[in-house]
Design an enzyme around this catalytic site. Structure first.
Site, PDB file in Angstrom:
ATOM      1  CD  GLU A   1      -2.947  -2.377  -1.952  1.00 29.12           C
ATOM      2  OE1 GLU A   1      -3.975  -2.041  -2.559  1.00 29.12           O
ATOM      3  OE2 GLU A   1      -2.389  -1.658  -1.100  1.00 29.12           O
TER       4      GLU A   1
ATOM      5  CB  CYS B   1      -0.916  -0.017   1.216  1.00 35.02           C
ATOM      6  SG  CYS B   1      -1.942   1.463   1.280  1.00 35.02           S
TER       7      CYS B   1
END
Lengths: 222, 222, 222, 222
Positions: A210, A136
């Site tokens: 993700e 992230c």
């Protein structure tokens, strides 16, 4: 043999590229992403941010030294005192009220990535937790740089997503990502090969989750 | 006002039905599920079981009394000493070797549900943890009973999935699910309405993640 | 540079000796320990054992592999399925009923050591947890061997504490301690010097809390 | 039947009084506490504060809502950004350098109380954690008020411990304690009698460990 963050990225090369160059990212860069897809992403990213705050709180709890605790707390402060407010403002500009945010259920992809990070942090140590967070924090910085280099990327007012690109391209965000890489490199320099294999698995799992987060946005899935 | 497990199910009625009567379940009951879909599910269910073991270990750690600890340990024993072996045998019958199982990466849906359960357990108390586990333990018992009642369900050698149905229909498994419901009902009888709302959210999230697990099997997704 | 368990003991030499050769141990070996002191110790050791069970459950939760999970579970099984029963029988012989055990409050020294182990395990990884447990598991084996070598130690029926000495001197207990040392040595061989410093601090804190546990017994403190 | 924080105090009446009216407190109030005892206490209180910070970080991690997370974070901010600095300044006035603080080992009583709080928080939910913290936060406010009411208490420059009394008597600290009581009362109003019994045990254990903390100071124990 001394490992670095680049080794983690190289180890899962295909997934890292698939994450960075995802259609959600491309369409956003070219300014042709469906506004509804972006809104869906924005709303879930708000919920994501709260869980991310919990992850930095967990890092503070798990810190073996006061210096580590202050480092983790700086991350928590950035998220809760700063980014959450910016995010709420940004959502308002896209017609999403704070009330709507407060009542949102979490999409599956949001649950998946955030809870994976939190359990990985609880199960392992501070390094496991940071490796799970890296796709992230570091990934968004990489994505912004990659986007800016693409000829197809549209900058300025012509692209409704310009503020998003600008935020993650900003010197502040890039510096935060660099600081995280420096922190990781310092720890990775000391790990054994078998420990590095564990960390590769964590990094790869988190990267896949993700990718799912982009998919969720693009397909407006819950 | 005294809550029961039925209230949790009624509260998320649509999701509970969507989970119980999922196409994966229907096709399995009618014997027309693609063998590759079943194999994919079986493999991920093995990885799920290991994380489920971790969840019962977490329950043992979190137990406030020795009785609670013994109860959690009985669940851990059942999973690790018994079910894991049965599962490995069953996988062998479907052509999946123990070696293959040991090297499997986790699919996203596996990561999502299991880590959600584990973080929910860490964040909250023993009741939060059990509510997050209930869609699996109680749900499979409900599913077996529902399947058996459907006219389209094929029983006996004509259905390659008969052993799966028979296992979850078995008196032992049904009794374990009933014991879990009894445990939950005892605790739910004492909770306040605001606490019940929290538990409904957990039950609903976990049920949605179970639906994803069926989707993953049906579409053979990683 | 490769560390071993002996390095941990050498690092805190004075505390380790103070723990092994504590007056509680000497008096027990010479058969002149006050029965009330032993009874007080026995009762608290029962409560200790339950928390020790929670520590092995935590180890199972934190295990990164199925092999680690099975290893932790074997420890949990030994404590809950075997040792707890033996301990209850032993207490009965000393006039302490199971009912009395069930209603006991924990002494401060019991709270201190056990909760230190549990928080250390939660904060760090599996190695931190095992290092915090080592003064108990390995220490009792060392103590039994040290006692047996002392000329002042009284063996056989002349010493009311003979069964205690015999239990920890037994081949089974000594083998379990050796297996733990082997597990630790394997992991310690891979740690960096800075990580080793952290582990020394944990080992030293845990050893001091074990000394307190003997003090508690000797002085019959709550 | 609706419980309040007063019920927790009444339930362990003797321990609460023994904690409030401890000799360490009396001697401090009368200005006749040995400076070395106070210095020993101050140094350990610094280490205590860091673990207390970890406890509020844990509360942030465990928070089920954003409001709870912000509440826990406010506590963490107060400790790390404010109180730790004040404490370091105060230690300097007593001749204890920041360098000395950084290298201190934890006394047994410090380990005991702090790790009990942290494990209780991990094992249970946010209410368990707050009940374990209450003897510190609410207790110090009670102690300051009790001290001020005692005829033997010496105020002003004649008492070297005047700043300590003044800090905990201050409107800010008293208000923080009142806010904590209000938070607890709101949750306690909803708990069942059996849950209340668990919380009484936690409150009593934590109070006993606070008494130990005074003993440690008075006797300058490690």
């Amino acid at each position: 043999m001394s490992f670095t963050f680049s080794d983690l990225k190289n180890d899962n090369g295909n997934n890292w590229r698939a994450y960075l160059e995802h259609d959600f990212v491309r369409q956003l860069g070219e300014g042709r992403l469906a506004p509804e897809a972006f809104r869906h992403y924005l709303k879930q990213d708000y919920l994501f941010l709260i869980q991310f705050g919990r992850a930095f709180a967990l890092a503070a709890y798990k810190s073996p030294t006061l210096a580590d605790l202050r480092h983790a707390k700086a991350g928590l402060d950035a998220i809760i005192d700063l980014e959450l407010g910016l995010h709420i403002d940004y959502c308002t500009q896209w017609g999403i009220s704070e009330q709507e945010l407060a009542e949102l259920p979490e999409a599956r992809a949001t649950l998946a990535y955030t809870r994976y990070v939190l359990d990985t942090g609880n199960r392992g140590d501070l390094l496991d937790l940071h490796v799970a967070l890296a796709p992230c924090l570091v990934g968004y910085a990489d994505i912004a740089r990659w986007l800016v280099e693409q000829p197809a990327t549209v900058r300025g007012e012509a692209n409704p997503y310009e503020p998003w690109i600008a935020m993650y391209e900003s010197a502040e965000f890039q510096a935060a990502a660099q600081a995280e890489i420096a922190w990781l490199n310092q720890r990775l320099a000391e790990v054994s090969p078998s420990r590095f294999r564990q960390l590769c698995r964590i990094f790869d799992d988190a990267t896949r989750l993700e990718i799912d987060f982009w998919d969720m946005g693009l397909e407006q899935r819950m």
